[in-house]
Structure formats: structure tokens, C-alpha cells
Design an enzyme around this catalytic site. Structure first.
Site, PDB file in Angstrom:
ATOM      1  N   HIS A   1      -0.153   6.860   4.798  1.00 53.62           N
ATOM      2  CA  HIS A   1       1.168   6.291   5.037  1.00 53.62           C
ATOM      3  C   HIS A   1       2.213   7.378   4.794  1.00 53.62           C
ATOM      4  O   HIS A   1       2.216   8.024   3.746  1.00 53.62           O
ATOM      5  CB  HIS A   1       1.429   5.103   4.108  1.00 53.62           C
ATOM      6  CG  HIS A   1       0.350   4.061   4.158  1.00 53.62           C
ATOM      7  ND1 HIS A   1       0.202   3.194   5.217  1.00 53.62           N
ATOM      8  CD2 HIS A   1      -0.628   3.745   3.279  1.00 53.62           C
ATOM      9  CE1 HIS A   1      -0.818   2.390   4.982  1.00 53.62           C
ATOM     10  NE2 HIS A   1      -1.349   2.714   3.820  1.00 53.62           N
TER      11      HIS A   1
ATOM     12  N   ALA B   1       0.796  -1.228   0.000  1.00 53.52           N
ATOM     13  CA  ALA B   1       0.000   0.000   0.000  1.00 53.52           C
ATOM     14  C   ALA B   1       0.824   1.271   0.000  1.00 53.52           C
ATOM     15  O   ALA B   1       0.290   2.354   0.219  1.00 53.52           O
ATOM     16  CB  ALA B   1      -0.928  -0.006   1.212  1.00 53.52           C
TER      17      ALA B   1
ATOM     18  N   ASN C   1       2.023  -4.430   7.370  1.00 55.19           N
ATOM     19  CA  ASN C   1       2.783  -4.860   6.204  1.00 55.19           C
ATOM     20  C   ASN C   1       3.528  -3.704   5.553  1.00 55.19           C
ATOM     21  O   ASN C   1       4.607  -3.889   4.993  1.00 55.19           O
ATOM     22  CB  ASN C   1       1.858  -5.523   5.180  1.00 55.19           C
ATOM     23  CG  ASN C   1       1.554  -6.971   5.517  1.00 55.19           C
ATOM     24  OD1 ASN C   1       2.378  -7.677   6.084  1.00 55.19           O
ATOM     25  ND2 ASN C   1       0.362  -7.413   5.178  1.00 55.19           N
TER      26      ASN C   1
END
Length: 264
Positions: free
Chosen positions: A217, A120, A187
Site C-alpha cells: 500500500h 491495512a 477498503n
């Protein structure tokens, strides 16, 4: 390519559809025994359904793992030892030293490769390049709406349903700690760690933020090259608000790069 897929969740189904559109063939699914019965109920046509890597049909060109940490641990070593290249989105599973060594040993024994999809987040190519010259610090911050942390240890620390004020950080530590404590949520932290300073030197903060509506993120990097910061606000797949659309897309991208005559 003739492909096998481990798992049949949201990310697996998205990746399978996109790969079929690109002319690849899904010839087998590796599923838990109880999932095989459920999947067969959806119709007789489609790939062969098996419960172990040892039952995969001949002629598989590549295996894709979309079944989370447990799926990679259960099937990854056998897939690699059988000589099948394997792509996974479960970077966080490699925080377990025993699993890391088992996968590496199986890949060497089978003459195969384990490819970690970027998942991602982006900018990992820049981070890998910066590592060559030397990195001083790498910090990852994962920011989600409060309800995005339901099902994680955060729900034992925060009132995720009732949060309306400032953002609250519910985890700080290393990428290894994050991947082991938050296996379904870290992850990205693991992918950043593997691309940069490693699991034990990468700093991680996980934040519940009522002011954001998407998963955010952030990567902050310092090194001999200078500094860079990267931020992405990711949308989820329509069928599952907890599954990143970009993570599913990265599976397809990783496979196509693996098979391409020119890679960039």
C-alpha cells in the site's frame, strides 16, 4: 468491556482472540441464519448467537463489525440506532451515499458513534492533520501479487495465473469508483479518502505485480504542509491469505483507543 461481533471470519476470529486476551468479553455474535447452525456445531460454549441487531442481549458496551460491506449495510444502522457504538473495518462501504447517510442518521438518532478502523494501512493520522492546512493531491496505489486479485474484476482483464512479466495496472479512478467496483479490495483506498480529500478527489491505482510477494500500500500526498509518501508491505493472517494481519490488529487498536482515558 462486553462486546458483540458481527461476523465470524478470519479477521473476526483474530480480533476476538486478542480482545479476550486483553480481558474483554465477547457476549454475542451477529451471524447469518445459516452461519448460526454451522457455528453452533463447533460447540455449545461461547457467546450468544443472533441473526439481527434487535436480538442482542442487554449490557453490550460496543459492537465490532468484521463482516464486510454487506454486514455493515445489513446491521450497522440498527446497531447505531439502538445506541451501540460500532467499530468497522469496512471503510469502503461508505462510498455508497445512501448507506453513508443511513449510518450517519442512525448514529445521530441513537446517540452513538461509528468508528472506522484504520485497516491495512498507516499514516492516516498524518493525512488527517495535513487536511487541516489544505491538501492539493492524494493518491493511493494498491499493489498485490497477481493471484491476490483473484475474485475481483481484475481476473476478467488479466491472466492472473500466467502473469510473470511487468506489473500491470488494472484500475485507475477515484476512491469512490474503486470502493464500489472492488468492494473486497478497496477498503484501504476508502480509509485514505475518508482521512483526506474524500471519495471523489482521491486518486486510486490498483496494480497486479508479479515482482511482489506481499500486499503493498502506497500513499502519496501533497499539501500546504509539504509532501509525504508512505509505503507498507503487509503480511496476511495465517488462516486466510486474503486477510490482512494489520487490518485485524487495527480492530483491536481502535476499540482500545475508544475506551482509553487518554487517547493519542
Amino acid at each position: 468491556m462486553r462486546l458483540a461481533v458481527i461476523g465470524h471470519g478470519t479477521i473476526a476470529r483474530y480480533a476476538m482472540e486478542r480482545l479476550k486476551e486483553r480481558g474483554h468479553r465477547i457476549v454475542a455474535l451477529v451471524l447469518r441464519p445459516e452461519r448460526i447452525a454451522e457455528t453452533r456445531a463447533c460447540g455449545p460454549d461461547g457467546p450468544v448467537l443472533v441473526s439481527s441487531a434487535g436480538d442482542l442481549p442487554d449490557g453490550i458496551d460496543h459492537v465490532i463489525d468484521c463482516a464486510g460491506h454487506a454486514g455493515l449495510a445489513a446491521h450497522g444502522p440498527a446497531v447505531l440506532a439502538a445506541g451501540h457504538d460500532l467499530t468497522t473495518v469496512s471503510a469502503g462501504a461508505l462510498a455508497d451515499p445512501a448507506l453513508h447517510d443511513a449510518l450517519a442518521g442512525a448514529a445521530q438518532a441513537g446517540g452513538a458513534r461509528l468508528c472506522i478502523a484504520s485497516g491495512a494501512v498507516g499514516a492516516l493520522d498524518c493525512l488527517r492533520a495535513a487536511r487541516v492546512g489544505g491538501l492539493r493531491a492524494v493518491r493511493y496505489v494498491g499493489r498485490k501479487p497477481p493471484r491476490g486479485w483473484i475474485g475481483s474484476p481484475a481476473e476478467h482483464m488479466l491472466d492472473l495465473d500466467g502473469m510473470h512479466g511487468p506489473a500491470l495496472t488494472h484500475f485507475t479512478g477515484t476512491a469512490r469508483q474503486a470502493a464500489l467496483v472492488y468492494p473486497k479490495n478497496a477498503n484501504v483506498a476508502a480509509a485514505v479518502a475518508l482521512s483526506g480529500l474524500g471519495f471523489d478527489a482521491t486518486e486510486v491505482a490498483l496494480v497486479a505485480d508479479p515482482q511482489v510477494s506481499r500486499n503493498v500500500h502506497e500513499i502519496h500526498v501533497e499539501g500546504e504542509f509539504g509532501t509525504f509518501e508512505f509505503r507498507i508491505e503487509g503480511t496476511a493472517l495465517p488462516d486466510n491469505p486474503r486477510s490482512s494481519a494489520l487490518a485485524a490488529m487495527s480492530v483491536v487498536s481502535a476499540l482500545e483507543r475508544h475506551d482509553a482515558p487518554i487517547v493519542f
